[in-house]
Design a protein around this motif. Structure first.
Motif, PDB file in Angstrom:
ATOM      1  N   SER A   1      -0.840   5.420  -3.320  1.00  0.00           N
ATOM      2  CA  SER A   1      -1.692   4.426  -2.694  1.00  0.00           C
ATOM      3  C   SER A   1      -2.733   4.046  -3.734  1.00  0.00           C
ATOM      4  O   SER A   1      -3.588   4.851  -4.091  1.00  0.00           O
ATOM      5  CB  SER A   1      -2.361   5.034  -1.459  1.00  0.00           C
ATOM      6  OG  SER A   1      -3.422   4.200  -1.057  1.00  0.00           O
TER       7      SER A   1
ATOM      8  N   LYS B   1      -6.804   4.450  -3.717  1.00  0.00           N
ATOM      9  CA  LYS B   1      -7.590   5.614  -4.125  1.00  0.00           C
ATOM     10  C   LYS B   1      -7.812   5.524  -5.640  1.00  0.00           C
ATOM     11  O   LYS B   1      -8.612   4.722  -6.086  1.00  0.00           O
ATOM     12  CB  LYS B   1      -6.860   6.911  -3.741  1.00  0.00           C
ATOM     13  CG  LYS B   1      -6.926   7.281  -2.261  1.00  0.00           C
ATOM     14  CD  LYS B   1      -6.196   6.362  -1.357  1.00  0.00           C
ATOM     15  CE  LYS B   1      -6.065   6.864   0.062  1.00  0.00           C
ATOM     16  NZ  LYS B   1      -4.703   7.064   0.474  1.00  0.00           N
TER      17      LYS B   1
ATOM     18  N   ASN C   1      -4.845  15.906   0.163  1.00  0.00           N
ATOM     19  CA  ASN C   1      -5.777  15.151   1.016  1.00  0.00           C
ATOM     20  C   ASN C   1      -6.054  15.855   2.338  1.00  0.00           C
ATOM     21  O   ASN C   1      -7.202  16.121   2.684  1.00  0.00           O
ATOM     22  CB  ASN C   1      -5.201  13.750   1.273  1.00  0.00           C
ATOM     23  CG  ASN C   1      -6.151  12.870   2.080  1.00  0.00           C
ATOM     24  OD1 ASN C   1      -7.218  13.298   2.496  1.00  0.00           O
ATOM     25  ND2 ASN C   1      -5.767  11.635   2.306  1.00  0.00           N
TER      26      ASN C   1
ATOM     27  N   ASP D   1       3.186  12.792  -4.471  1.00  0.00           N
ATOM     28  CA  ASP D   1       2.344  11.846  -3.754  1.00  0.00           C
ATOM     29  C   ASP D   1       0.993  11.938  -4.452  1.00  0.00           C
ATOM     30  O   ASP D   1       0.181  12.800  -4.157  1.00  0.00           O
ATOM     31  CB  ASP D   1       2.256  12.252  -2.278  1.00  0.00           C
ATOM     32  CG  ASP D   1       1.374  11.304  -1.461  1.00  0.00           C
ATOM     33  OD1 ASP D   1       0.719  10.436  -2.071  1.00  0.00           O
ATOM     34  OD2 ASP D   1       1.346  11.439  -0.226  1.00  0.00           O
TER      35      ASP D   1
ATOM     36  N   GLN E   1       0.847  -1.194   0.000  1.00  0.00           N
ATOM     37  CA  GLN E   1       0.000   0.000   0.000  1.00  0.00           C
ATOM     38  C   GLN E   1       0.878   1.237   0.000  1.00  0.00           C
ATOM     39  O   GLN E   1       2.109   1.136  -0.050  1.00  0.00           O
ATOM     40  CB  GLN E   1      -1.055  -0.022   1.110  1.00  0.00           C
ATOM     41  CG  GLN E   1      -0.562   0.013   2.545  1.00  0.00           C
ATOM     42  CD  GLN E   1      -1.745  -0.086   3.510  1.00  0.00           C
ATOM     43  OE1 GLN E   1      -2.103  -1.174   3.934  1.00  0.00           O
ATOM     44  NE2 GLN E   1      -2.349   1.046   3.870  1.00  0.00           N
TER      45      GLN E   1
ATOM     46  N   ARG F   1       1.794   3.582   2.168  1.00  0.00           N
ATOM     47  CA  ARG F   1       2.755   3.871   3.239  1.00  0.00           C
ATOM     48  C   ARG F   1       3.993   2.984   3.151  1.00  0.00           C
ATOM     49  O   ARG F   1       5.038   3.350   3.694  1.00  0.00           O
ATOM     50  CB  ARG F   1       2.072   3.773   4.593  1.00  0.00           C
ATOM     51  CG  ARG F   1       1.656   2.403   4.998  1.00  0.00           C
ATOM     52  CD  ARG F   1       0.677   2.458   6.142  1.00  0.00           C
ATOM     53  NE  ARG F   1      -0.616   3.007   5.717  1.00  0.00           N
ATOM     54  CZ  ARG F   1      -1.650   3.201   6.532  1.00  0.00           C
ATOM     55  NH1 ARG F   1      -1.537   2.931   7.805  1.00  0.00           N
ATOM     56  NH2 ARG F   1      -2.785   3.672   6.070  1.00  0.00           N
TER      57      ARG F   1
HETATM   58  C1  PLP Z   1      -3.862   7.248   1.610  1.00  0.00           C
HETATM   59  C2  PLP Z   1      -2.710   8.118   1.414  1.00  0.00           C
HETATM   60  C3  PLP Z   1      -1.402   7.687   1.671  1.00  0.00           C
HETATM   61  C4  PLP Z   1      -1.092   6.358   2.318  1.00  0.00           C
HETATM   62  O1  PLP Z   1      -1.526   5.282   1.593  1.00  0.00           O
HETATM   63  P1  PLP Z   1      -2.010   3.903   2.251  1.00  0.00           P
HETATM   64  O2  PLP Z   1      -2.350   3.058   1.077  1.00  0.00           O
HETATM   65  O3  PLP Z   1      -3.177   4.203   3.133  1.00  0.00           O
HETATM   66  O4  PLP Z   1      -0.869   3.356   3.030  1.00  0.00           O
HETATM   67  C5  PLP Z   1      -0.375   8.553   1.377  1.00  0.00           C
HETATM   68  N1  PLP Z   1      -0.610   9.783   0.886  1.00  0.00           N
HETATM   69  C6  PLP Z   1      -1.852  10.238   0.648  1.00  0.00           C
HETATM   70  C7  PLP Z   1      -2.050  11.607   0.094  1.00  0.00           C
HETATM   71  C8  PLP Z   1      -2.945   9.431   0.909  1.00  0.00           C
HETATM   72  O5  PLP Z   1      -4.183   9.890   0.695  1.00  0.00           O
END
Ligand code: PLP
Length: 462
Positions: A259, A262, A190, A219, A103, A105
């Protein structure tokens, strides 16, 4: 020419498989909430009717993705599904090195573990909480660089997720380029309302990074949603496709973390992509130690197949229009009813200003938590407080230092709920408006030392 009447925003999909959700009574929900210490994170999902807790990994896959799962290649090395994913992501990012992770992270831990360390500093428009945690865990510092006006819930700007270029320039000089590990652009932003970032802003960051020889990371787990806003709001992009816009932005970066839960349109998965050979070798070594071999990185073949397909589907214009407009539909209706919402509406969620809505509840009694509890009791809707429960701290006398805002987030899972579900949510807010002056605040009866919002327990003030 006469304007056509606006039609219902009908979902650009039909339903092929259904999952039942339980409709409960208000009495039942009151009891369930009490048992959970007034913390909806501790509710069972079977007691929730409409779950707007997060848009992460909660989306529905398409028939094509499910078909892809069936032909997933589970070979340990060099699987067909891996080659498919690698090809799609190479084309999207233009980067030569693609690393799969379980995932987002995990990608962050690998990259920031190598770039970070004591004395290093990262700048970002806003570090997402796992990003900040992975950076700070290495001993490095994470600094958010937003314009002062961006925390104002009402100021109407097209790209409220942008980094503050002038502040960034000053900070680079203040900290010294040699101490800066990277600049991270989170698109959409986010932790700042899911607000978009403009292409212009990323281009300016790229130039600054070039001037000081700094690394730029995107990101971009919501890069498709961000592309929608660029096409419709930024001059010069009207005629580009969403995919072209995403490709243009990604080509400005040195690395991309995603990730896939999303905009990958899957329930689990992540990506790390890189331009630099040496850095990619280092990351690959860490990947193999902790995630898995370089051609699966913690994912099954079928997962990789589903991500490869999802990353194409997410740029479908009908899908993206429905996605962004249906989030806005909720936000705009709430605004019309007089519910104070963060404006403009972002891509994946609607944020409500609970301090304003529940102005009779003092901040130290957590108005956001009160609204979250009321939405569950009144309508079986689950959502999350993004205010002083999540970000509050205590001073030396144990007095609450509140967060900047007391917000409640309604995150919209992808392709899961129909317009009638959303209309139902809007109707529940009618009841909230009727009852709002009788509302009571909450106090915390238990809290852990870190990330307290997940497991804290509350009691109602009487
Ligand atoms: C969800 C998210 C992450 C982390 O991803 P995971 O799949 O939950 O580990 C990192 N950056 C942003 C902007 C996110 O929305």
């Amino acid at each position: 020419m006469k304007e056509k009447k606006m039609r219902t925003l009908a979902e650009p999909f039909r339903i092929k498989m259904v999952e039942s959700v339980r409709i409960t009574t208000e009495e039942y929900r009151s009891e369930a909430l009490k048992r959970s210490g007034y913390n909806p994170f501790l509710l069972h999902s079977s007691d929730v009717f409409i779950d707007l807790l997060t848009d992460s990994g909660t989306g529905a896959m398409s028939d094509r993705q499910w078909a892809g799962m069936m032909i997933g290649d589970e070979s340990y090395a060099g699987a067909r599904s891996w080659l498919h994913l690698e090809e799609v992501v190479k084309e999207l990012t233009g980067m030569p090195h693609i690393l799969p992770t379980h995932q987002g992270r995990a990608a962050e831990r690998i990259l920031y573990g190598i770039l970070g360390g004591q004395g290093k500093v990262f700048f970002s428009n806003t570090h997402f909480d796992t990003t900040r945690a992975n950076i700070e865990f290495t001993g490095a510092t994470a600094i958010d660089v937003m314009p002062d006006h961006s925390t104002d819930p009402e100021i109407d700007l097209p790209f409220k997720g942008n980094i503050d270029i002038h502040k960034l320039k000053e900070l680079i000089i203040q900290y010294g380029a040699e101490n800066i590990a990277a600049v991270i652009m989170t698109v959409t932003n986010n932790s700042s309302g899911g607000q978009p970032v403009s292409m212009m802003n990323v281009k300016e960051v790229r130039e600054l990074c070039d001037d000081h020889n700094l690394m730029l990371v995107i990101d971009g787990c919501r890069i498709a949603e961000n592309s929608y806003f660029i096409k419709h709001r930024e001059p010069g992009y009207e005629d580009k496709s969403y995919e072209e816009i995403a490709k243009e932005m990604l080509r400005l970066a040195d690395a991309f973390v995603m990730s896939a839960k999303k905009d990958g349109l899957v329930n689990m998965g992540g990506l790390l992509t890189l331009k630099d050979n040496t850095l990619s070798q280092k990351c690959t070594n860490l990947l193999i130690i902790s995630e898995g071999f370089a051609t699966y990185g913690g994912l099954s073949g079928r997962d990789m197949e589903a991500i490869a397909i999802g990353l194409k589907e997410v740029f479908d214009p009908d899908y993206l229009h429905y996605r962004i407009r249906s989030t806005a539909y909720l936000g705009e209706h709430l605004k019309l009813m007089g519910i104070p919402v963060v404006w403009p509406i972002g891509g994946h969620a609607v944020y409500i200003d609970a301090k304003k809505l529940y102005h009779n509840i003092p901040v130290k009694e957590y108005p956001g938590q009160a609204l979250v509890c009321d939405l569950y009791t009144q309508g079986g809707i689950r959502c999350v407080e993004v205010g002083s429960v999540m970000f509050g701290k205590y001073d030396e006398y144990g007095k609450l230092i509140p967060a900047k805002n007391e917000l409640v987030r309604l995150a919209i899972p992808r392709r899961v709920y129909t317009q009638s579900h959303i209309d139902y949510v809007i109707e529940v807010f009618d009841d909230i408006l009727e009852l709002k002056d009788q509302k009571r605040g909450y106090r915390i009866t238990y809290e852990p030392p870190f990330l307290r919002h997940f497991t804290a327990q509350f009691a109602r003030m009487d």
